[in-house]
Design a protein around this motif. Structure first.
Motif, PDB file in Angstrom:
ATOM      1  N   THR A   1       9.119  14.570  -7.758  1.00 18.24           N
ATOM      2  CA  THR A   1       7.971  15.194  -8.395  1.00 18.24           C
ATOM      3  C   THR A   1       8.178  16.695  -8.582  1.00 18.24           C
ATOM      4  O   THR A   1       7.940  17.244  -9.670  1.00 18.24           O
ATOM      5  CB  THR A   1       6.700  14.940  -7.563  1.00 18.24           C
TER       6      THR A   1
ATOM      7  N   HIS B   1      10.337  10.936  -3.155  1.00 15.45           N
ATOM      8  CA  HIS B   1       9.299  11.037  -4.177  1.00 15.45           C
ATOM      9  C   HIS B   1       8.737  12.461  -4.279  1.00 15.45           C
ATOM     10  O   HIS B   1       8.359  12.903  -5.368  1.00 15.45           O
ATOM     11  CB  HIS B   1       8.189  10.018  -3.906  1.00 15.45           C
TER      12      HIS B   1
ATOM     13  N   CYS C   1       1.923   6.861  -6.705  1.00 17.31           N
ATOM     14  CA  CYS C   1       0.883   7.847  -7.043  1.00 17.31           C
ATOM     15  C   CYS C   1       1.396   9.275  -6.881  1.00 17.31           C
ATOM     16  O   CYS C   1       0.986  10.176  -7.622  1.00 17.31           O
ATOM     17  CB  CYS C   1      -0.354   7.627  -6.176  1.00 17.31           C
TER      18      CYS C   1
ATOM     19  N   ARG D   1       0.836  -1.203   0.000  1.00 20.66           N
ATOM     20  CA  ARG D   1       0.000   0.000   0.000  1.00 20.66           C
ATOM     21  C   ARG D   1       0.871   1.253   0.000  1.00 20.66           C
ATOM     22  O   ARG D   1       0.575   2.228  -0.698  1.00 20.66           O
ATOM     23  CB  ARG D   1      -0.916  -0.019   1.218  1.00 20.66           C
TER      24      ARG D   1
ATOM     25  N   LEU E   1       2.431   1.753  -3.444  1.00 24.09           N
ATOM     26  CA  LEU E   1       1.442   2.297  -4.379  1.00 24.09           C
ATOM     27  C   LEU E   1       1.223   3.787  -4.128  1.00 24.09           C
ATOM     28  O   LEU E   1       1.096   4.572  -5.062  1.00 24.09           O
ATOM     29  CB  LEU E   1       0.127   1.534  -4.243  1.00 24.09           C
ATOM     30  N   PHE E   2       1.213   4.172  -2.860  1.00 20.67           N
ATOM     31  CA  PHE E   2       1.051   5.585  -2.507  1.00 20.67           C
ATOM     32  C   PHE E   2       2.223   6.412  -3.047  1.00 20.67           C
ATOM     33  O   PHE E   2       2.022   7.483  -3.623  1.00 20.67           O
ATOM     34  CB  PHE E   2       0.958   5.727  -0.990  1.00 20.67           C
TER      35      PHE E   2
ATOM     36  N   TYR F   1       4.410  10.268  -7.548  1.00 26.36           N
ATOM     37  CA  TYR F   1       5.147  10.579  -8.764  1.00 26.36           C
ATOM     38  C   TYR F   1       4.214  10.781  -9.955  1.00 26.36           C
ATOM     39  O   TYR F   1       4.468  11.628 -10.818  1.00 26.36           O
ATOM     40  CB  TYR F   1       6.158   9.480  -9.111  1.00 26.36           C
ATOM     41  N   LEU F   2       3.134  10.015 -10.020  1.00 25.33           N
ATOM     42  CA  LEU F   2       2.233  10.118 -11.173  1.00 25.33           C
ATOM     43  C   LEU F   2       1.652  11.517 -11.319  1.00 25.33           C
ATOM     44  O   LEU F   2       1.191  11.896 -12.399  1.00 25.33           O
ATOM     45  CB  LEU F   2       1.116   9.079 -11.062  1.00 25.33           C
ATOM     46  N   LEU F   3       1.693  12.302 -10.228  1.00 26.49           N
ATOM     47  CA  LEU F   3       1.270  13.703 -10.325  1.00 26.49           C
ATOM     48  C   LEU F   3       2.142  14.476 -11.309  1.00 26.49           C
ATOM     49  O   LEU F   3       1.713  15.480 -11.877  1.00 26.49           O
ATOM     50  CB  LEU F   3       1.333  14.373  -8.950  1.00 26.49           C
TER      51      LEU F   3
END
Length: 216
Positions: free
Chosen positions: A90, A86, A14, A7, A10-11, A16-18
Motif C-alpha cells: 500500500t 500488505h 481492505c 476474516r 478480508l482485512f 490494500y483497497l486504501l
C-alpha cells in the motif's frame, strides 16, 4: 492472531483497497490538469500490435489481490508477514501516486485501437471510459503484480510447495499480464520497464528485509 482465516484475508484485502483511493484521485487530477511532462514513446511501442484478446490477462490483475491476501492470512508468522507485506504494498503504491502527480505522462496510444464490434470491445470501452489515459509510469499493473508474484514465490518456497511447474505457470501468467498493458495500448513499454524496476527496488530494499525481520 485469533481471527479466522477468511476474516484475516478480508482485512488484508481492505488494507490494500486504501491504495485504490489515491490512484483514482491522482488519475482524475492528472486528467483535469491535462499536463504531460514528456513523451516516453519508443519505436518498440509501434512494433507491438494492438491485441484486444489480451484484455483477459489485463483483468486477471484483479485476481492477484484476493490470492495474496489468502496466502498472507495463514497461521502464526505467515500472518505477520502477510500484514507487513500488505502495508508495504500500500505504501509503495502511494509513492507511485506521488510520481503520477509530480511527473504526469499522457498515454497517446489509443489511436491504435480499433473497436469493430468484436467480443472484447465492451470490456475495452468500459476500461477506456473509466480510466483516463494518465498515471502512466510506473505501470501499477506491472509493479503490483510482480511484487505479489515475488512474495507468493517466497511463501511457497518456505512451505516446500514451489515447483518448476509453478515457476513456469506464474512466469507465463505474469508475462501475459505485462504484455497486455501494451497489447491494449494502455501503457508504453517505458511504463512496464519502470514498473519492473520499481517492484524490484521495493522488494529487495523494503519488503524482503522487513519480512526477514519477522523470522527473528
Amino acid at each position: 492472531l485469533s481471527w479466522s482465516r477468511p476474516r484475516t484475508a478480508l482485512f488484508l484485502l481492505c488494507i490494500y483497497l486504501l491504495a485504490a483511493i489515491p490512484y483514482v484521485v491522482t488519475n482524475q487530477i492528472a486528467a483535469w490538469r491535462g499536463v504531460s511532462l514528456f513523451n516516453p514513446e519508443h519505436f518498440i511501442d509501434g512494433m507491438i500490435p494492438y491485441m484486444p484478446w489480451t484484455i483477459v490477462f489485463y483483468f486477471s490483475f484483479y485476481l492477484y489481490f484476493p490470492v495474496v491476501a489468502w496466502f498472507g492470512s495463514g497461521d502464526g508468522k505467515r500472518r505477520i508477514e502477510g500484514f507487513v507485506f500488505h502495508v508495504y504494498l500500500t505504501l509503495s503504491t502511494w509513492l507511485a501516486c506521488v510520481v503520477f502527480i509530480a511527473a504526469p505522462v499522457k498515454i497517446s496510444l489509443r489511436d491504435h485501437v480499433t473497436l469493430d464490434d468484436g467480443i472484447f470491445d465492451p470490456f475495452l470501452e468500459s476500461l477506456y471510459n473509466a480510466d483516463p489515459p494518465f498515471n502512466s509510469w510506473p505501470s501499477l499493473h506491472v509493479f503490483q503484480s510482480l511484487l505479489i508474484a515475488l512474495v507468493i514465490r517466497r511463501w511457497m518456497i518456505q512451505d516446500g510447495k514451489w515447483t518448476n511447474a509453478h515457476s513456469i505457470i506464474l512466469s507465463i501468467g505474469w508475462g501475459l499480464l505485462a504484455l497486455s498493458t501494451m497489447g491494449i495500448k494502455q501503457h508504453y513499454i517505458f511504463d512496464a520497464i519502470t514498473g519492473c524496476v520499481f517492484a524490484l527496488l521495493v522488494w529487495f530494499y523494503l519488503c524482503q528485509p522487513k519480512l526477514n525481520q519477522t523470522e527473528h
